[in-house]
Enzyme design. Sequence first.
Site, short mmCIF file in Angstrom:
data_model
loop_
_atom_site.label_atom_id
_atom_site.label_comp_id
_atom_site.label_asym_id
_atom_site.label_seq_id
_atom_site.Cartn_x
_atom_site.Cartn_y
_atom_site.Cartn_z
N LYS A 185 0.75 -1.14 0.03
CA LYS A 185 0.17 -0.01 -0.11
C LYS A 185 1.16 1.10 0.22
O LYS A 185 1.51 1.78 1.12
CB LYS A 185 -0.71 -0.17 1.16
N ASP A 218 -6.26 7.17 -2.28
CA ASP A 218 -6.13 8.26 -1.59
C ASP A 218 -6.60 8.25 -0.11
O ASP A 218 -6.65 9.27 0.55
CB ASP A 218 -7.01 9.37 -2.29
N VAL A 222 -7.65 2.85 3.87
CA VAL A 222 -7.32 1.51 3.10
C VAL A 222 -6.09 0.76 3.62
O VAL A 222 -6.00 -0.29 3.78
CB VAL A 222 -7.18 1.91 1.59
N GLY A 223 -5.22 1.63 4.20
CA GLY A 223 -4.08 1.45 4.85
C GLY A 223 -4.38 0.83 6.11
O GLY A 223 -3.72 -0.42 6.65
N GLU A 261 9.28 1.35 10.88
CA GLU A 261 10.60 2.20 10.75
C GLU A 261 9.72 3.65 10.79
O GLU A 261 9.01 3.90 9.94
CB GLU A 261 11.04 1.92 9.43
N CYS A 295 14.56 10.61 7.10
CA CYS A 295 14.35 10.18 8.48
C CYS A 295 15.40 10.24 9.20
O CYS A 295 15.08 10.33 10.56
CB CYS A 295 13.34 8.87 8.58
N GLU A 394 9.55 16.19 14.85
CA GLU A 394 10.28 15.81 13.55
C GLU A 394 9.71 17.00 12.44
O GLU A 394 8.44 17.29 12.38
CB GLU A 394 9.92 14.64 12.96
P1 NAD Z 1 2.64 8.69 7.35
O1 NAD Z 1 2.76 7.95 8.50
O2 NAD Z 1 1.56 10.05 6.97
O3 NAD Z 1 2.22 7.53 6.12
C1 NAD Z 1 2.70 6.37 5.96
C2 NAD Z 1 1.86 5.41 5.10
O4 NAD Z 1 1.00 5.19 6.17
C3 NAD Z 1 1.21 6.07 4.00
O5 NAD Z 1 1.16 4.91 2.98
C4 NAD Z 1 -0.36 6.47 4.37
O6 NAD Z 1 -1.39 6.28 3.47
C5 NAD Z 1 -0.21 5.10 5.39
N1 NAD Z 1 -1.68 5.33 6.55
C6 NAD Z 1 -2.15 6.60 7.00
N2 NAD Z 1 -2.90 6.17 7.96
C7 NAD Z 1 -2.96 5.06 8.25
C8 NAD Z 1 -3.79 4.33 9.07
N3 NAD Z 1 -4.30 4.58 10.07
N4 NAD Z 1 -3.26 2.82 8.92
C9 NAD Z 1 -2.26 2.27 8.11
N5 NAD Z 1 -1.56 3.03 7.11
C10 NAD Z 1 -2.11 4.48 7.17
O7 NAD Z 1 3.98 9.19 6.87
P2 NAD Z 1 4.46 10.02 5.55
O8 NAD Z 1 4.10 11.35 5.93
O9 NAD Z 1 4.20 9.36 4.38
O10 NAD Z 1 6.15 9.88 5.60
C11 NAD Z 1 6.94 10.52 6.48
C12 NAD Z 1 7.39 9.96 7.62
O11 NAD Z 1 7.99 8.53 7.25
C13 NAD Z 1 8.25 10.56 8.59
O12 NAD Z 1 7.91 10.47 9.76
C14 NAD Z 1 9.65 9.96 8.45
O13 NAD Z 1 10.73 9.90 9.40
C15 NAD Z 1 9.27 8.52 8.39
N6 NAD Z 1 10.21 7.67 7.57
C16 NAD Z 1 10.66 6.65 8.37
C17 NAD Z 1 12.04 5.95 7.83
C18 NAD Z 1 12.85 4.96 8.82
O14 NAD Z 1 13.56 4.23 7.91
N7 NAD Z 1 12.59 5.17 9.88
C19 NAD Z 1 12.32 6.07 6.37
C20 NAD Z 1 11.47 7.08 5.73
C21 NAD Z 1 10.40 7.66 6.26
#
Ligand code: NAD
Length: 490
Positions: A185, A218, A222-223, A261, A295, A394
């Site tokens: 997803k 969108d 769905v996640g 992560e 990150c 962050e």
């Molecule tokens: P996010 O948490 O908003 O979204 C991540 C994913 O989760 C997306 O695919 C989103 O659609 C999905 N999602 C949203 N709500 C959900 C729910 N309730 N249940 C399941 N899935 C859901 O993160 P983002 O804004 O897309 O990414 C940025 C973040 O990712 C930053 O905090 C960054 O530090 C982190 N990140 C961490 C690493 C690592 O290796 N530690 C690497 C890259 C990014």
Amino acid sequence: MTTSDLLAGDPRMLIDGELLATAGGATFDVIHPATEEVAGQATDGTTDDMARAVAAARRAFDSTGWSRDVEFRYHCLTQLHTALERNKERLRRIVVTEVGVPVGITQSQIDAPVEEVAHWAEFGKSFEYLRDTGVHDSMGGPSRRMIHYDPIGVVGAITPWNAPFYLNVAETTPALMAGNTVILKPAQLTPWSGSELGRIVAEETDFPAGVFNVVTSDANEVGAALSADPRVDMITFTGSTATGRAVLAAGASTVKRTMLELGGKSAHIVLDDADLTKALPMAATLACIASGQSCVLPSRILLPRSRYDEGLAILKATMDAFPVGDPWDPTVMQGPQISAGQRDKVLGLIASGIASGARLITGGGTPEKLNRGYYVQATLLADVDPDSRIAQEEVFGPVLCVLPFDTEDEAIAIANNSIYGLSGEVSSADEDRALRVAQRLRTGSVGINGGMYFGLTSPFGGTKQSGLGRRNGTHGFEEYLEIKTVGLPL
Ligand code: NAD
């Protein structure tokens, strides 16, 4: 390259071996962050689509030979590697289009993950899945014991937008090579890095139907549906800590294995004997490159009070000269933030820092010359209160917070004053001293004097609220396996 190189990815999902749109035909727009123009559409999948993808992955795991046939998995992964090599320049254009990452720094977003597929194919082929651990004399007499490493089952992979193609590959290919079936997803803002992977798997490899599925959407629900589905055995998630908590809670009722992560707020401790002319240009570069959307970015720079002004001047000089602009220009290293929402969040956090007493040294707004696109100026804040929002949250933007310290103990306490524990940096002329400081940091990784800790052969992950589990290395592969102990009479 120029903006005329914008390229839309495949708008279809991959469910049970078929490339398709959702039943109602709904789509959502994908925006190019450098120009704010609509670059194309992706399928707006529903929870029904997700349920079908999970059913397909369950069936493929339970009733095909995928989980038991290492040679066939090696064949499919190797085919995928060759196919990705063929599609590499197309994938590069798609990633620049949907992320806005500068084309000149896409090595880690495209070339490295393509090679990663070959790595996991080889690693999984030679992995010892069955181990004879010999005779154990305990619990009522001697017996011979074997350890089996079995695939976990159906794995749901949920990825963010900052390095979408890399993370799609990093979360799914070790899981597949270990014998699991997968539903990916991708993030809303970057659906094509996922849908293209689905297209390539469907059109250019022999992966059986249902083994690999991609559902774009969108909607967050769905996640959420994937992470709550009782037919899913494991979730591998990369994203924010807030969403990671929700994913962990959703999996609790079926005790899902959950690999997380998450976010970071890493510190770079610059000791008083460090060579600032080496340590700080690199620190400022890391903050600006890819617009600070990383990150592991050490976003808190801890400078000794005795060298504070000298350090601020070096950071400012690098940030002011940093090449920002059109991501299609190969000399540019800082592009836009991914979206208007992210730009506004970054600007809001900068304002909160200033309101809490931080001193603005440079930046703080949007670049004057770039009047479209979601750009933010490289921003340096000094005298940051270690407990303020800007020091604790962050930012995910080109922003450095500088905090002064007097003693090594004080620096370590400031660095560890965080809910996060992803990574860190220590700079010192004395490597033993730097190692002693590194040992006291509560983080998953530390770099000393710019030493690289990240790579396919070493474990990577977070402590505290930066995550659970480790990616890469043997640890990373074993995250996707169950351990079964078998006893045999002598
Ligand atoms: P996010 O948490 O908003 O979204 C991540 C994913 O989760 C997306 O695919 C989103 O659609 C999905 N999602 C949203 N709500 C959900 C729910 N309730 N249940 C399941 N899935 C859901 O993160 P983002 O804004 O897309 O990414 C940025 C973040 O990712 C930053 O905090 C960054 O530090 C982190 N990140 C961490 C690493 C690592 O290796 N530690 C690497 C890259 C990014």
